[in-house]
Motif scaffolding. Structure first.
Motif, mmCIF file in Angstrom:
data_model
loop_
_atom_site.group_PDB
_atom_site.id
_atom_site.type_symbol
_atom_site.label_atom_id
_atom_site.label_comp_id
_atom_site.label_asym_id
_atom_site.label_seq_id
_atom_site.Cartn_x
_atom_site.Cartn_y
_atom_site.Cartn_z
ATOM 1 N N ALA A 1 72.956 65.665 2.151
ATOM 2 C CA ALA A 1 73.918 64.755 2.771
ATOM 3 C C ALA A 1 73.246 63.861 3.813
ATOM 4 C CB ALA A 1 75.047 65.548 3.432
ATOM 5 N N LYS A 2 73.784 62.672 3.970
ATOM 6 C CA LYS A 2 73.412 61.818 5.091
ATOM 7 C C LYS A 2 74.259 62.242 6.289
ATOM 8 C CE LYS A 2 72.547 57.961 1.949
ATOM 9 N NZ LYS A 2 72.992 56.602 1.530
ATOM 10 N N VAL A 3 73.744 61.990 7.490
ATOM 11 C CA VAL A 3 74.431 62.473 8.695
ATOM 12 C C VAL A 3 74.696 61.327 9.660
ATOM 13 C CG1 VAL A 3 74.262 63.986 10.710
ATOM 14 C CG2 VAL A 3 73.430 64.775 8.488
ATOM 15 N N LEU A 4 75.900 61.328 10.209
ATOM 16 C CA LEU A 4 76.268 60.425 11.292
ATOM 17 C C LEU A 4 76.664 61.267 12.490
ATOM 18 C CD1 LEU A 4 77.040 57.746 12.628
ATOM 19 C CD2 LEU A 4 79.259 57.874 11.448
ATOM 20 N N LEU A 5 75.958 61.085 13.597
ATOM 21 C CA LEU A 5 76.267 61.771 14.849
ATOM 22 C C LEU A 5 77.170 60.878 15.703
ATOM 23 C CD1 LEU A 5 72.687 63.041 15.736
ATOM 24 C CD2 LEU A 5 74.612 64.484 15.074
ATOM 25 N N LEU A 6 78.246 61.450 16.208
ATOM 26 C CA LEU A 6 79.145 60.719 17.094
ATOM 27 C C LEU A 6 78.879 61.180 18.518
ATOM 28 C CD1 LEU A 6 82.503 60.769 15.066
ATOM 29 C CD2 LEU A 6 80.512 59.258 14.848
ATOM 30 N N GLY A 7 78.271 60.306 19.300
ATOM 31 C CA GLY A 7 77.889 60.657 20.655
ATOM 32 C C GLY A 7 79.069 60.745 21.597
ATOM 33 N N MET A 8 78.878 61.491 22.667
ATOM 34 C CA MET A 8 79.930 61.691 23.655
ATOM 35 C C MET A 8 79.327 61.552 25.046
ATOM 36 S SD MET A 8 83.055 62.060 24.258
ATOM 37 C CE MET A 8 83.400 62.009 22.492
ATOM 38 N N GLN A 9 80.176 61.205 26.012
ATOM 39 C CA GLN A 9 79.781 61.127 27.409
ATOM 40 C C GLN A 9 80.753 61.957 28.235
ATOM 41 O OE1 GLN A 9 79.455 57.015 28.625
ATOM 42 N NE2 GLN A 9 78.137 56.467 26.887
ATOM 43 N N VAL A 10 80.331 62.328 29.425
ATOM 44 C CA VAL A 10 81.196 63.113 30.299
ATOM 45 C C VAL A 10 81.584 62.261 31.508
ATOM 46 C CG1 VAL A 10 80.253 65.314 29.586
ATOM 47 C CG2 VAL A 10 79.180 64.098 31.482
ATOM 48 N N THR B 1 65.704 63.425 13.681
ATOM 49 C CA THR B 1 66.136 63.689 12.317
ATOM 50 C C THR B 1 66.349 62.424 11.484
ATOM 51 O OG1 THR B 1 68.456 63.695 13.009
ATOM 52 C CG2 THR B 1 67.276 65.820 13.045
ATOM 53 N N LYS B 2 66.214 61.261 12.141
ATOM 54 C CA LYS B 2 66.482 59.976 11.482
ATOM 55 C C LYS B 2 67.930 59.890 10.982
ATOM 56 C CE LYS B 2 61.740 58.848 10.195
ATOM 57 N NZ LYS B 2 61.132 59.791 11.134
ATOM 58 N N ALA B 3 68.831 60.528 11.695
ATOM 59 C CA ALA B 3 70.253 60.448 11.381
ATOM 60 C C ALA B 3 70.850 59.181 11.980
ATOM 61 C CB ALA B 3 70.988 61.678 11.925
ATOM 62 N N ALA B 4 71.967 58.738 11.431
ATOM 63 C CA ALA B 4 72.690 57.604 12.007
ATOM 64 C C ALA B 4 73.396 58.058 13.281
ATOM 65 C CB ALA B 4 73.701 57.061 11.004
ATOM 66 N N LEU B 5 73.630 57.109 14.180
ATOM 67 C CA LEU B 5 74.197 57.456 15.491
ATOM 68 C C LEU B 5 75.195 56.417 15.958
ATOM 69 C CD1 LEU B 5 74.181 59.072 18.226
ATOM 70 C CD2 LEU B 5 72.338 57.531 18.942
ATOM 71 N N LEU B 6 76.360 56.886 16.359
ATOM 72 C CA LEU B 6 77.299 56.105 17.170
ATOM 73 C C LEU B 6 77.129 56.614 18.591
ATOM 74 C CD1 LEU B 6 79.737 54.361 17.927
ATOM 75 C CD2 LEU B 6 81.219 56.180 17.055
ATOM 76 N N PRO B 7 76.594 55.821 19.511
ATOM 77 C CA PRO B 7 76.273 56.342 20.844
ATOM 78 C C PRO B 7 77.464 56.938 21.602
ATOM 79 C CG PRO B 7 75.166 54.253 20.481
ATOM 80 C CD PRO B 7 76.108 54.442 19.333
ATOM 81 N N PHE B 8 78.663 56.336 21.460
ATOM 82 C CA PHE B 8 79.814 56.827 22.229
ATOM 83 C C PHE B 8 81.080 56.605 21.425
ATOM 84 C CE2 PHE B 8 82.466 56.232 26.340
ATOM 85 C CZ PHE B 8 82.878 57.559 26.285
ATOM 86 N N LEU B 9 81.688 57.685 20.969
ATOM 87 C CA LEU B 9 82.889 57.601 20.139
ATOM 88 C C LEU B 9 84.028 56.899 20.861
ATOM 89 C CD1 LEU B 9 84.629 58.357 17.678
ATOM 90 C CD2 LEU B 9 84.963 60.612 18.725
ATOM 91 N N LEU B 10 84.143 57.087 22.178
ATOM 92 C CA LEU B 10 85.278 56.564 22.932
ATOM 93 C C LEU B 10 84.958 55.251 23.644
ATOM 94 C CD1 LEU B 10 86.714 59.876 24.424
ATOM 95 C CD2 LEU B 10 87.337 58.709 22.299
ATOM 96 N N ALA B 11 83.974 54.522 23.138
ATOM 97 C CA ALA B 11 83.654 53.210 23.712
ATOM 98 C C ALA B 11 84.863 52.292 23.584
ATOM 99 C CB ALA B 11 82.450 52.596 22.997
ATOM 100 N N GLY B 12 85.154 51.553 24.651
ATOM 101 C CA GLY B 12 86.316 50.673 24.646
ATOM 102 C C GLY B 12 87.606 51.394 24.930
#
Length: 220
Positions: free
Chosen positions: A138-147, A170-181
């Motif tokens: 599978a390909k992987v997308l990581l959804l980043g989070m901030q506190v 891991t060369k996975a795809a990344l969304l830096p911050f799911l709750l951006a905006g």
């Protein structure tokens, strides 16, 4: 004999043999291309419709969006409210065997921070889940989070840095911050439920819009 020209019959036999040998590979490639994508979302309450009416969450909205452009695609929402990265890691192997996803979206880590768990453990769990998913094809997308800032500047920076670090390794795809905006909007509190942790229904389309540009290339 070397250099001898083949006659018409011999050339025809050679062309037939080459075509016959190519058929299995071509058939396998066509079958792979025709396989509908399966998107496995492994998350916590942010993806499990906590506090929302059924069908309002961003994962359900994702399935609805895919139904228009990729109707054969299937979304499996394996999110559990309150789950941590260690919980997701424990559940992942059976989910991979059961659903055989083509893409795994990992939305975990927020509860690790809320419980003050060691960042090193969060990193190790995210790495293990990403690699296990990739090993399963599978390909992987990581959804980043901030506190929130009240957790302290150093802790917040170290926690946020875990997601791009795992993506790089891991060369996975990344969304830096799911709750951006949403969490960083001027009117942020209007986008959250009374607990000030879980986004409201009106925030869900924006969450999907954050995810979509990073997920769509993985479906091609």
């Amino acid at each position: 004999m070397k250099g001898m020209e083949l006659g018409p019959a011999a050339r025809a036999r050679r062309h037939w043999l080459m075509a016959a040998l190519a058929l299995p590979a071509a058939g396998a490639a066509a079958a792979a291309a025709a396989t509908p994508p399966v998107i496995l979302v492994l998350g916590d309450s942010l993806s499990a419709e906590y506090g929302l009416a059924r069908g309002e969450g961003w994962v359900t909205l994702l399935q609805q969006r895919l139904a228009k452009s990729m109707p054969a695609a299937r979304v499996v929402n394996a999110s559990v409210s309150g789950d941590t990265t260690s919980g997701g890691r424990a559940r992942l192997a059976s989910l991979l065997r059961q659903h055989k996803p083509t893409v795994v979206v990992i939305e975990l880590g927020g509860n690790d921070a809320l419980r003050g768990l060691p960042i090193s453990g969060t990193r190790d769990n995210l790495l293990a889940m990403t690699r296990a998913s990739q090993d399963a094809g599978a390909k992987v997308l990581l959804l980043g989070m901030q506190v929130p800032p009240n957790y302290g500047g150093a802790y917040g920076r170290d926690f946020s840095a875990v997601f791009p670090e795992v993506a790089r390794q891991t060369k996975a795809a990344l969304l830096p911050f799911l709750l951006a905006g949403i969490a960083d909007a001027p009117d942020a509190m209007t986008w959250f439920q009374a607990d000030r942790i879980h986004p409201t229904a009106k925030a869900q389309p924006r969450m999907l819009d954050n995810v979509w540009p990073h997920l769509q290339p993985l479906l091609r």
